[in-house]
Enzyme design. Structure first.
Site, short mmCIF file in Angstrom:
data_model
loop_
_atom_site.label_atom_id
_atom_site.label_comp_id
_atom_site.label_asym_id
_atom_site.label_seq_id
_atom_site.Cartn_x
_atom_site.Cartn_y
_atom_site.Cartn_z
N ASP A 1 22.34 36.46 17.57
CA ASP A 1 23.23 37.13 18.53
C ASP A 1 24.27 37.80 17.74
O ASP A 1 24.34 37.87 16.44
CB ASP A 1 23.97 36.27 19.15
CG ASP A 1 23.31 35.57 20.37
OD1 ASP A 1 22.21 35.97 20.93
OD2 ASP A 1 23.86 34.61 20.98
N LYS B 1 23.47 40.82 22.78
CA LYS B 1 24.18 41.14 23.80
C LYS B 1 25.42 40.45 23.68
O LYS B 1 25.21 39.16 23.93
CB LYS B 1 23.45 40.95 24.91
CG LYS B 1 22.15 41.47 25.00
CD LYS B 1 21.25 41.03 26.16
CE LYS B 1 20.70 39.70 25.71
NZ LYS B 1 21.28 38.49 26.58
N MET C 1 34.71 33.84 27.76
CA MET C 1 34.41 35.48 28.07
C MET C 1 35.76 36.01 29.20
O MET C 1 35.12 36.19 30.35
CB MET C 1 33.20 35.37 28.63
CG MET C 1 32.04 35.29 27.60
SD MET C 1 30.38 35.27 28.29
CE MET C 1 30.16 33.44 28.77
#
Ligand SMILES: C[S@@+](CC[C@H](N)C(=O)[O-])C[C@H]1O[C@@H](n2cnc3c(N)ncnc32)[C@H](O)[C@@H]1O
Length: 250
Positions: free
Chosen positions: A35, A56, A169
């Site tokens: 990642d 991503k 997030m």
């Protein structure tokens, strides 16, 4: 005979927070798919492996995910040890389910190696427990983020039900998080700690209240985890982070 795909937790960033099993697999890996959040210091442990970035940042693009699934399967048909390295723990907000399911439908072997998730590394940096007798007996790991075409996140109900909340997030949605929580009845003076780049050299910690959250989150920068709950009241009042002695070898 196909190889095995190991979904390995890279932890929050510091290489010495990897598990021994993760480090051993990296050293033995033929190929590593990693990642965006995995720092170079960890990747260098995969000295003999081909390294493939499949980052991503939030793992939300399904086309890209399908592509990764296929690449993992192809690699397992060619190599003995395939490592899929994911930030933190692979089984928390890591889209591991899609990868495991796809590889199993292809008849391939998959194993998971856990990692230190961001909220637990953040708690270690603060030296503050997520739970506390008489104060906090439940913890929710939530994210308001949902991918395009997915059902909206039910994070709010989980956050309201738990004593301590770790929001992943969420940095770009701080104003919306405040209004959602306040609208659901959370007190605006609820203590909040915002941690950026936990365990990394530039780690930053900001203390405040739910009302102040939009001012606490950094602009662009490293990954951010938001912690909130009464367990942080005293630490927020003092705004003190314990000094780090580092590990004996550092
Ligand atoms: C796609 S999620 C992956 C979470 C990961 N599987 C885990 O267990 O930590 C990425 C989010 O994790 C959090 N995160 C990951 N590493 C972090 C770090 N070192 N410091 C602060 N937050 C981090 C941030 O909220 C970031 O946006």
């Amino acid at each position: 005979m196909s190889g095995t795909v190991y979904l390995v937790g890279a932890g929050p960033g510091a290489a010495d927070l990897l598990t021994l099993r993760a480090a051993k697999l990296l050293a033995e890996a033929d190929i590593v798919f990693h990642d965006a959040l995995v720092p170079p210091e960890i990747l260098t442990l995969a000295a003999r492996a081909e390294r493939v970035a499949v980052g991503k940042r939030c793992g939300r693009h399904s086309t890209a995910q399908r592509f990764i699934n296929k690449r993992l399967a192809d690699a397992a048909r060619e190599h003995r040890i395939v490592v899929r390295l994911k930030g933190g723990d692979p089984l928390l907000f890591g889209r591991a389910k899609e990868e495991i399911a796809y590889l199993r439908t292809q008849g391939l072997r998959v194993e998971v190696v856990p990692g230190v998730t961001a909220a637990l590394a953040a708690s270690a940096s603060l030296g503050t427990s997520l739970t506390e007798r008489g104060v906090a007996r439940s913890v929710a790991f939530v994210t308001p983020r949902a991918g395009t075409g997915e059902a909206p996140s039910r994070w709010l109900a989980a956050a309201m039900a738990a004593d301590t909340v770790a929001i992943y997030m969420g940095a770009h949605d701080a104003p919306a998080i405040v209004s959602a929580l306040a609208g659901a009845g959370k007190r605006l003076d609820t203590p909040v700690v915002v941690l950026e780049g936990v365990s990394l050299p530039g780690e930053r910690i900001a203390f405040g209240t739910l009302a102040e959250l939009p001012d606490l989150v950094p602009g662009a920068g490293g990954p951010v985890v938001i912690l909130l709950g009464e367990v942080y009241r005293q630490q927020v009042a003092l705004s003190v982070v314990p000094a780090k002695a580092g590990t004996p070898s550092s």
